[in-house]
Motif scaffolding. Structure first.
Motif, PDB file in Angstrom:
ATOM      1  N   LEU A   1       0.830  -1.211   0.000  1.00 27.73           N
ATOM      2  CA  LEU A   1       0.000   0.000   0.000  1.00 27.73           C
ATOM      3  C   LEU A   1       0.864   1.260   0.000  1.00 27.73           C
ATOM      4  O   LEU A   1       0.528   2.283  -0.562  1.00 27.73           O
TER       5      LEU A   1
ATOM      6  N   ILE B   1       2.840   3.638  -3.138  1.00 28.18           N
ATOM      7  CA  ILE B   1       2.340   4.795  -3.872  1.00 28.18           C
ATOM      8  C   ILE B   1       3.022   6.080  -3.382  1.00 28.18           C
ATOM      9  O   ILE B   1       3.079   7.092  -4.074  1.00 28.18           O
ATOM     10  N   PHE B   2       3.566   5.973  -2.168  1.00 25.32           N
ATOM     11  CA  PHE B   2       4.024   7.184  -1.505  1.00 25.32           C
ATOM     12  C   PHE B   2       5.159   7.895  -2.262  1.00 25.32           C
ATOM     13  O   PHE B   2       5.185   9.110  -2.403  1.00 25.32           O
TER      14      PHE B   2
ATOM     15  N   CYS C   1       3.937   9.766  -5.225  1.00 27.09           N
ATOM     16  CA  CYS C   1       3.115  10.901  -4.819  1.00 27.09           C
ATOM     17  C   CYS C   1       4.006  12.081  -4.438  1.00 27.09           C
ATOM     18  O   CYS C   1       3.813  13.207  -4.883  1.00 27.09           O
ATOM     19  N   ARG C   2       5.036  11.776  -3.630  1.00 23.78           N
ATOM     20  CA  ARG C   2       5.894  12.873  -3.197  1.00 23.78           C
ATOM     21  C   ARG C   2       6.673  13.474  -4.346  1.00 23.78           C
ATOM     22  O   ARG C   2       6.818  14.685  -4.454  1.00 23.78           O
TER      23      ARG C   2
ATOM     24  N   ILE D   1       4.471  15.840  -6.273  1.00 27.74           N
ATOM     25  CA  ILE D   1       4.247  17.138  -5.628  1.00 27.74           C
ATOM     26  C   ILE D   1       5.499  18.003  -5.736  1.00 27.74           C
ATOM     27  O   ILE D   1       5.432  19.204  -5.968  1.00 27.74           O
TER      28      ILE D   1
ATOM     29  N   ILE E   1       5.568  19.526  -9.106  1.00 31.06           N
ATOM     30  CA  ILE E   1       4.592  20.594  -9.267  1.00 31.06           C
ATOM     31  C   ILE E   1       5.089  21.871  -8.616  1.00 31.06           C
ATOM     32  O   ILE E   1       4.876  22.966  -9.118  1.00 31.06           O
TER      33      ILE E   1
ATOM     34  N   ILE F   1      -2.481  12.251  -8.949  1.00 32.05           N
ATOM     35  CA  ILE F   1      -1.934  13.409  -8.227  1.00 32.05           C
ATOM     36  C   ILE F   1      -2.669  14.683  -8.636  1.00 32.05           C
ATOM     37  O   ILE F   1      -3.075  15.488  -7.792  1.00 32.05           O
TER      38      ILE F   1
ATOM     39  N   PHE G   1      -5.583  17.445  -6.475  1.00 33.03           N
ATOM     40  CA  PHE G   1      -5.650  18.897  -6.300  1.00 33.03           C
ATOM     41  C   PHE G   1      -7.077  19.400  -6.399  1.00 33.03           C
ATOM     42  O   PHE G   1      -7.413  20.444  -5.862  1.00 33.03           O
TER      43      PHE G   1
ATOM     44  N   ILE H   1      -3.632  22.343  -0.487  1.00 30.33           N
ATOM     45  CA  ILE H   1      -3.083  21.046  -0.889  1.00 30.33           C
ATOM     46  C   ILE H   1      -1.613  20.956  -0.495  1.00 30.33           C
ATOM     47  O   ILE H   1      -1.147  19.932   0.008  1.00 30.33           O
ATOM     48  N   MET H   2      -0.862  22.036  -0.724  1.00 32.14           N
ATOM     49  CA  MET H   2       0.556  22.020  -0.377  1.00 32.14           C
ATOM     50  C   MET H   2       0.761  21.831   1.109  1.00 32.14           C
ATOM     51  O   MET H   2       1.772  21.293   1.550  1.00 32.14           O
TER      52      MET H   2
ATOM     53  N   PHE I   1       1.897  18.688   2.762  1.00 34.87           N
ATOM     54  CA  PHE I   1       3.290  18.283   2.647  1.00 34.87           C
ATOM     55  C   PHE I   1       4.224  19.160   3.464  1.00 34.87           C
ATOM     56  O   PHE I   1       5.404  19.268   3.175  1.00 34.87           O
TER      57      PHE I   1
ATOM     58  N   PHE J   1      -4.922  12.168   3.003  1.00 34.50           N
ATOM     59  CA  PHE J   1      -4.618  12.586   1.632  1.00 34.50           C
ATOM     60  C   PHE J   1      -4.314  11.359   0.778  1.00 34.50           C
ATOM     61  O   PHE J   1      -4.833  11.204  -0.323  1.00 34.50           O
ATOM     62  N   LEU J   2      -3.479  10.462   1.290  1.00 32.08           N
ATOM     63  CA  LEU J   2      -3.142   9.256   0.530  1.00 32.08           C
ATOM     64  C   LEU J   2      -4.357   8.349   0.368  1.00 32.08           C
ATOM     65  O   LEU J   2      -4.553   7.729  -0.675  1.00 32.08           O
TER      66      LEU J   2
ATOM     67  N   MET K   1      -6.462   9.325  -2.425  1.00 28.94           N
ATOM     68  CA  MET K   1      -5.894   8.962  -3.728  1.00 28.94           C
ATOM     69  C   MET K   1      -6.345   7.583  -4.173  1.00 28.94           C
ATOM     70  O   MET K   1      -6.570   7.333  -5.349  1.00 28.94           O
ATOM     71  N   TYR K   2      -6.468   6.664  -3.210  1.00 29.25           N
ATOM     72  CA  TYR K   2      -6.937   5.327  -3.560  1.00 29.25           C
ATOM     73  C   TYR K   2      -8.441   5.310  -3.777  1.00 29.25           C
ATOM     74  O   TYR K   2      -8.945   4.660  -4.682  1.00 29.25           O
TER      75      TYR K   2
ATOM     76  N   PHE L   1      -6.948   1.483   7.089  1.00 27.91           N
ATOM     77  CA  PHE L   1      -5.825   2.096   6.377  1.00 27.91           C
ATOM     78  C   PHE L   1      -4.782   2.566   7.378  1.00 27.91           C
ATOM     79  O   PHE L   1      -3.580   2.304   7.219  1.00 27.91           O
TER      80      PHE L   1
ATOM     81  N   ILE M   1       5.227   8.172   8.519  1.00 29.37           N
ATOM     82  CA  ILE M   1       4.900   8.923   7.309  1.00 29.37           C
ATOM     83  C   ILE M   1       5.083  10.418   7.516  1.00 29.37           C
ATOM     84  O   ILE M   1       5.449  11.164   6.611  1.00 29.37           O
TER      85      ILE M   1
ATOM     86  N   MET N   1       6.679  12.357   4.501  1.00 29.57           N
ATOM     87  CA  MET N   1       5.785  12.953   3.508  1.00 29.57           C
ATOM     88  C   MET N   1       5.835  14.466   3.611  1.00 29.57           C
ATOM     89  O   MET N   1       4.935  15.111   4.109  1.00 29.57           O
TER      90      MET N   1
END
Lengths: 455, 214
Positions: A111, A114-115, A118-119, A122, A125, B62, B66, B91-92, B95, B117-118, B121-122, B187, B196, B200
């Motif tokens: 799982l 994906i991380f 994803c990072r 970003i 971007i 991704i 947004f 959104i930023m 992170f 957030f993750l 995405m799923y 999750f 994380i 992240m």
């Protein structure tokens, strides 16, 4: 009425005298040295004075900002975020290890995989390598041009006066002077080459053609107040070779051609450019293509090869990036010129944006606007390095050779060496590139899966 | 003459501690203007202008994130058509790096936000559960670059992973029990042990160390 007459004639006399003086100055200090290729060093003194003034201006802005207690906007060349240097494999291993404890050699999807993507997404971007190459470079200190100022609200009265003076000097004195010079240079080029074209072929014609070209390019260099420093001139391109350089603006041609005699390659344009091109080719065998011929790569390659094989012919000047880049990096070289098999003479050109940004952002400015901006800047300062000649090795193909030359140019000029195609300015990424990262990841997961299912 | 250069966008209560400096916001604002081509809002098409993003296999997800209203902290559901700078910053903010002075509760909330957030995405149909089909979608996207990989293999990998997830969350299931999908609590369970919140984030380069010496 009678009282006005002598006054009138006085004004007329003064005007007449000042114009004569201006033209004499023009002739003596600018055009005559250009003809003989000597320099009085006036431009270097001008450059040093300007630098001192810019430093003073930047200090004033900082002082102004400190008084008001605001932070200044400082542009960062290296990007604004810290990119993690770890690779795909390392990161996924690390996350798996800290999570479920499974190693990468078990062929399963986690799982958390994906991380990483994803990072990375970003990060891209927020700040990416390519998009910032297509807009003008940002300066760290202010050069008294409003077009490069980001901290406009911190300017004091003294600085505004200085800036106003700068505007006056640039637009009322320098600009007309430069336009007059450019006009002189171009008309001399056209008439000179046409006249030389009538001579019979021979050493005399070549000699005259070379000097007419050089003289007119030198006048054009002065029309832009370009202060150029040439390095390693012993490596200058020789007959029968190809000269490649990184491309920032159409001015690159003038800069290189004022120090050497080249055969140009390009498409025939209409208008003034077309007139110049047609006149030039009378005196010297430049390689101009019609618009329809440009699409035919084989035809282009054939003509270039013919030209190069004749060892007495002049070196060809080519810009393999295909488009103007903003002079902070070198983008992908198109392999066409590297397939021909001639000796390649790389040249690195680096502009100093402090005095005037030479980058032509063709999506923002047309040619005429661009030239006016150039002529109303302080000066164009650049360095040209002639690198030692390179030839294609037997085990290399054209693309690898092109990349080798590109790296040499990037290293010398202090530019970033990018694999990306300059054509990205206008088009999107080719699909073949998109799949690379996906292939790598899937190889990691699936390659193992196949092994497992086989055993 | 650049007259509106200095105008900062209003960023009042977007950021409970840790804070972002106004300099960083200024940089992000410039980036926003570059992406939006000087418009006030960004649409999905504007992300097409980033060549490096094309490399990324989950690019679609991704960009989708947004415009996902759940991420934008809006009450309604579904997708927004366009986002403004405030939304971009929201959104930023997922992170942001953690800071030293955060207490347990803040850290926990921070972690949950990032994981949410993750999760979004799923969970593409917004029903609060990651079903088998949604899981398969993600795996297929990630593995889509490999031309030698058949759809069947990708599917079996996804199925295997889903069963694994089920066993962690529900334990042993009876033969006629149907596992509906991974909820957010499940999750969270799966990400236990993975820090994380320390990974992240996107760090801004430290501005002072690069300052020019005059």
């Amino acid at each position: 009425m009678f009282l006005l007459l002598p006054f009138d004639s006085l004004v007329v006399n003064l005007l007449g005298i000042s114009i004569t003086v201006l033209f004499t100055l023009l002739l003596v200090f600018i055009i005559v040295p250009a003809i003989f290729g000597v320099s009085f060093g006036i431009r270097k003194v001008y450059m040093k004075t300007l630098l001192k003034i810019f430093q003073w201006a930047t200090l004033r802005i900082e002082r102004g900002a400190k008084e008001k207690n605001h932070p200044l906007y400082k542009p960062y060349v290296n990007g604004i975020i810290a990119k993690e240097p770890t690779s795909l494999e390392e990161e996924i291993k690390e996350i798996r290890r800290s999570g479920s404890g499974k190693a990468l050699d078990t062929p399963e999807f986690e799982l958390s995989d994906i991380f990483y993507f994803c990072r990375k997404g970003i990060e891209t971007i927020m700040d990416d390598e390519v998009t910032k190459r297509f807009s003008a470079e940002e300066l760290e200190s202010w050069n008294l041009l409003s077009r490069t100022n980001y901290n406009f609200q911190y300017i004091s009265l003294r600085l505004t006066v200085l800036w106003g003076l700068g505007v006056l000097i640039r637009y009322c004195f320098l600009l007309p002077l430069r336009i007059a010079l450019a006009f002189t240079g171009i008309s001399l080029l056209v008439t000179g080459t046409t006249v030389v074209g009538y001579l019979p072929n021979g050493r005399c014609k070549e000699f005259l053609s070379k000097h007419v070209h050089l003289m007119c390019y030198r006048i054009c260099v002065r029309a832009l107040t370009a202060i150029i420093t040439y390095h390693d001139r012993e490596n200058r391109p020789r007959n029968g070779g190809i000269c490649v350089a990184n491309h920032t603006s159409p001015i690159d041609v003038i800069i290189l051609a004022s120090d050497g005699y080249y055969a140009m390659v390009g498409q025939i344009h209409g208008g003034l450019m077309g007139v110049i091109q047609r006149a030039m080719v009378k005196a010297c065998p430049h390689v101009w293509f019609e618009r329809s011929e440009v699409k035919d790569r084989h035809l282009v390659a054939k003509r270039l090869t013919e030209h190069v094989q004749d060892k007495s012919k002049l070196p060809i000047l080519i810009f393999p990036e295909g488009t103007c880049i903003n002079n902070t990096s070198v983008m992908m070289f198109k392999k066409g010129s590297f397939e021909i098999g001639a000796t390649v003479y790389p040249v690195a050109i680096k502009y100093d944006p402090q005095f005037g940004d030479a980058f032509w952002n063709s999506s923002k400015y047309g040619m005429v606007t661009y030239l006016l901006r150039m002529m109303s800047s302080w000066a164009i300062v650049c360095s040209v390095w002639y690198l030692p000649p390179m030839t294609r090795q037997p085990e290399e193909d054209a693309v690898q050779f092109a990349n080798r030359v590109k790296s040499a140019i990037a290293r010398q000029g202090g530019l970033v060496d990018l694999l990306w195609d300059g054509g990205l300015k206008r088009e999107k990424v080719k699909d073949t590139f998109k799949e690379e990262q996906q292939k790598l990841y899937s190889k990691m997961i699936v390659g193992n899966h196949e092994d497992r299912s086989r055993s | 003459l650049p007259c509106a250069q200095g105008a900062h966008p209003p960023v009042t209560s977007l950021f409970p501690p840790p804070t972002v400096t106004s300099e960083q916001i200024e940089h992000l604002h410039r980036r926003f203007k570059q992406l939006s081509q000087d418009q006030l809002t960004i649409r999905k098409e504007n992300f097409d202008s980033i060549p490096d993003l094309e490399f990324n296999p989950i690019r679609g997800k991704i960009v989708h994130a947004f415009f996902d209203k759940r991420n934008l902290r809006q009450e309604s559901d579904g997708l927004a058509d366009e986002i403004n700078f405030e939304d971009f910053l929201t959104i930023m903010s997922y992170f942001r790096p953690i800071e030293m002075n955060m207490d347990e509760e803040q850290l926990d909330r921070f972690r949950k936000e990032k994981l949410k957030f993750l999760f979004h995405m799923y969970d593409s149909d917004h029903d609060g559960k990651i079903t088998l089909q949604e899981y398969r979608n993600v795996v297929e996207e990630l593995l889509s670059g490999n031309p030698h990989l058949e759809k069947e293999s990708a599917r079996s990998i996804a199925d295997g992973a889903m069963m694994e997830a089920a066993s962690i969350c529900v334990g042993q299931m009876g033969p006629d029990q149907v596992y509906e999908g991974i909820t957010f609590e499940d999750f969270l369970k799966m990400w236990q042990g993975i820090d994380i919140e320390t990974k992240m984030h996107v760090r801004f380069l430290n501005m002072e160390t690069i300052a020019h010496c005059y």
